[in-house]
Write an enzyme that holds these catalytic residues in place. Structure first.
Site, PDB file in Angstrom:
ATOM      1  N   ASN A 261       0.835  -1.212   0.000  1.00 58.48           N
ATOM      2  CA  ASN A 261       0.000   0.000   0.000  1.00 58.48           C
ATOM      3  C   ASN A 261       0.860   1.247   0.000  1.00 58.48           C
ATOM      4  O   ASN A 261       0.570   2.233  -0.691  1.00 58.48           O
ATOM      5  CB  ASN A 261      -0.908  -0.003   1.239  1.00 58.48           C
ATOM      6  CG  ASN A 261      -2.377  -0.148   0.887  1.00 58.48           C
ATOM      7  OD1 ASN A 261      -2.761   0.006  -0.263  1.00 58.48           O
ATOM      8  ND2 ASN A 261      -3.200  -0.439   1.873  1.00 58.48           N
ATOM      9  N   HIS A 266      -3.167   3.481  -2.288  1.00 54.77           N
ATOM     10  CA  HIS A 266      -4.389   2.738  -1.980  1.00 54.77           C
ATOM     11  C   HIS A 266      -5.042   2.167  -3.231  1.00 54.77           C
ATOM     12  O   HIS A 266      -5.672   1.112  -3.171  1.00 54.77           O
ATOM     13  CB  HIS A 266      -5.381   3.632  -1.229  1.00 54.77           C
ATOM     14  CG  HIS A 266      -4.945   3.942   0.172  1.00 54.77           C
ATOM     15  ND1 HIS A 266      -4.879   2.987   1.155  1.00 54.77           N
ATOM     16  CD2 HIS A 266      -4.537   5.104   0.749  1.00 54.77           C
ATOM     17  CE1 HIS A 266      -4.469   3.534   2.293  1.00 54.77           C
ATOM     18  NE2 HIS A 266      -4.251   4.822   2.078  1.00 54.77           N
ATOM     19  N   ASP A 270      -6.070  -1.637  -3.598  1.00 57.99           N
ATOM     20  CA  ASP A 270      -7.414  -2.081  -3.968  1.00 57.99           C
ATOM     21  C   ASP A 270      -7.369  -3.009  -5.179  1.00 57.99           C
ATOM     22  O   ASP A 270      -8.084  -4.018  -5.235  1.00 57.99           O
ATOM     23  CB  ASP A 270      -8.304  -0.880  -4.280  1.00 57.99           C
ATOM     24  CG  ASP A 270      -8.651  -0.074  -3.031  1.00 57.99           C
ATOM     25  OD1 ASP A 270      -8.409  -0.580  -1.917  1.00 57.99           O
ATOM     26  OD2 ASP A 270      -9.158   1.057  -3.185  1.00 57.99           O
ATOM     27  N   GLU A 296      -6.939  -6.882   4.510  1.00 56.35           N
ATOM     28  CA  GLU A 296      -6.321  -7.852   3.599  1.00 56.35           C
ATOM     29  C   GLU A 296      -6.461  -9.280   4.113  1.00 56.35           C
ATOM     30  O   GLU A 296      -5.770 -10.187   3.643  1.00 56.35           O
ATOM     31  CB  GLU A 296      -4.836  -7.513   3.403  1.00 56.35           C
ATOM     32  CG  GLU A 296      -3.942  -7.758   4.603  1.00 56.35           C
ATOM     33  CD  GLU A 296      -3.888  -6.618   5.596  1.00 56.35           C
ATOM     34  OE1 GLU A 296      -2.929  -6.568   6.395  1.00 56.35           O
ATOM     35  OE2 GLU A 296      -4.807  -5.766   5.572  1.00 56.35           O
TER      36      GLU A 296
END
Length: 382
Positions: A261, A266, A270, A296
């Site tokens: 991340n 982000h 994703d 996660e």
């Protein structure tokens, strides 16, 4: 205790099933055709009465009745037998209406002084199409009826001017020319309301399906969400109490997700979660259920499986993720997962099994990640 038995259908139910059929759509079509036959039978009775009052030849009435009732009976048989199901309009609504209008025009030509009784029948014929035909089609049918009756009126004024007086026939024609288009406009309004109601029902059904999907699925990955997974785990526990069979549950966590991340943002995280969900679903059995649990971390429910079989399934998922290219399409960006697996113990709460799987997952992380650790009952994870 003996099992309850449904009572046999009554005689009128059996008769209705025999005449109309048992399939709902077919029953509606057959009932409509039967109603058309009853209307024609009423018209026949009216014409027989006209034959007695106005001296219409009985032979002509008999021929008309045979042609009219026989034609509609043919439509009835075509619908009831299922033959019409191959057509675009299995109810044969348009064909029945055109045929009935022709028969009504014939009755008008034969009824003499009683011919005014045909007009209400003609209105009912047009009503049949109000809930079946498109407004433009019904308008064309109304125009067809006006033209057919106009031709019959002209012919009868020429053949029987003493009975079919020109001035009266002109009045009849003007009445039909005004009434039939009005019926078409009303039908168009009804059709518009019906179509709007259909669209509203469709929109409502889609909205309800969307709400149901949002209530049970994770919006990012499309997987089952945590709340729904808790329900499924409890259902599985209850099923196992009844059947005596067991199930396993695994917690699967993407390794080094925080660093991914930070490195890719982000949006990259994703995208990784979505790619993981797609690859993981391809690795598990059809009977298994995968859910996004938290961030996660994912939960895998392995239904009707003991620990050795379940471990093979989790390892299959782990190796598939390791071999896949999930991030930025770069082979060098290898993604791995760690998993904690346990078998549910009969009688224990689901939360106890999840806690045991969580401890196994923690051990997999501390031992170097990219591995599956299994915990069996109260034993230490291995």
């Amino acid at each position: 205790m003996s099992a309850s038995v449904n009572p046999p259908p009554r005689w009128h139910q059996r008769l209705a099933d025999t005449v109309l059929g048992t399939e709902p759509a077919l029953r509606v079509r057959v009932a409509q055709a039967g109603l058309a036959m009853l209307l024609m039978a009423f018209s026949t009775a009216m014409l027989v009465y006209a034959a007695r009052v106005a001296g219409v030849p009985a032979a002509a009435v008999g021929a008309w009745a045979a042609l009219s009732l026989g034609g509609l009976a043919g439509f009835f048989v075509a619908i009831r037998s299922g033959w019409s199901a191959r057509l675009a309009d299995p109810s044969l609504t348009l064909a029945q209406m055109l045929y009935a209008i022709g028969c009504a025009a014939g009755a008008y030509a034969m009824a003499g002084p009683m011919r005014g009784g045909v007009f209400p029948v003609l209105m009912v014929i047009l009503m049949f199409g109000m809930f079946r035909l498109q407004p433009r089609v019904l308008a064309a049918v109304a125009a067809y009826a006006v033209l057919v009756f106009a031709a019959v009126m002209v012919a009868m004024v020429w053949r029987q001017p003493m009975v079919y007086v020109a001035a009266i026939e002109l009045g009849h024609f003007l009445m039909l020319a005004a009434m039939l288009p009005t019926v078409s406009l009303l039908a168009a309004r009804v059709a518009s309301l019906r179509e709007r109601n259909r669209r509203q029902r469709l929109d409502l059904a889609q909205a309800m399906a969307r709400i149901q999907d949002l209530a049970t699925h994770d919006e990012l990955t499309g997987l089952i969400n945590r709340r729904h997974m808790v329900e499924l785990l409890e259902q599985e526990r209850q099923r196992c109490v009844r059947s005596g069979r067991g199930f396993c549950v695994a917690l699967v966590n993407i390794d080094h997700f925080k660093q991914i991340n930070e490195r890719h943002g982000h949006d990259g995280g994703d995208a990784l979660l979505r790619s993981f969900a797609r690859e993981a679903l391809g690795a598990i059995r059809v009977a298994d259920v995968l859910a996004r649990w938290d961030g996660e971390t994912f939960v895998l429910l392995l239904s009707d499986a003991r620990l050795p079989l379940a471990r093979g399934g989790v390892e299959r998922l782990r190796t598939r993720i390791e071999a896949a290219t999930l991030l930025d399409g770069k082979p060098s960006q290898r993604i791995t997962v760690s998993a904690g697996l346990t078998e549910h113990i009969a009688g224990e709460a689901v939360s106890d099994a999840l806690a045991r799987a969580d401890r196994a997952l923690y051990q997999a992380k501390t031992e170097g990640r990219n591995r599956t650790v299994a915990a069996n009952g109260g034993a230490e994870p291995s």
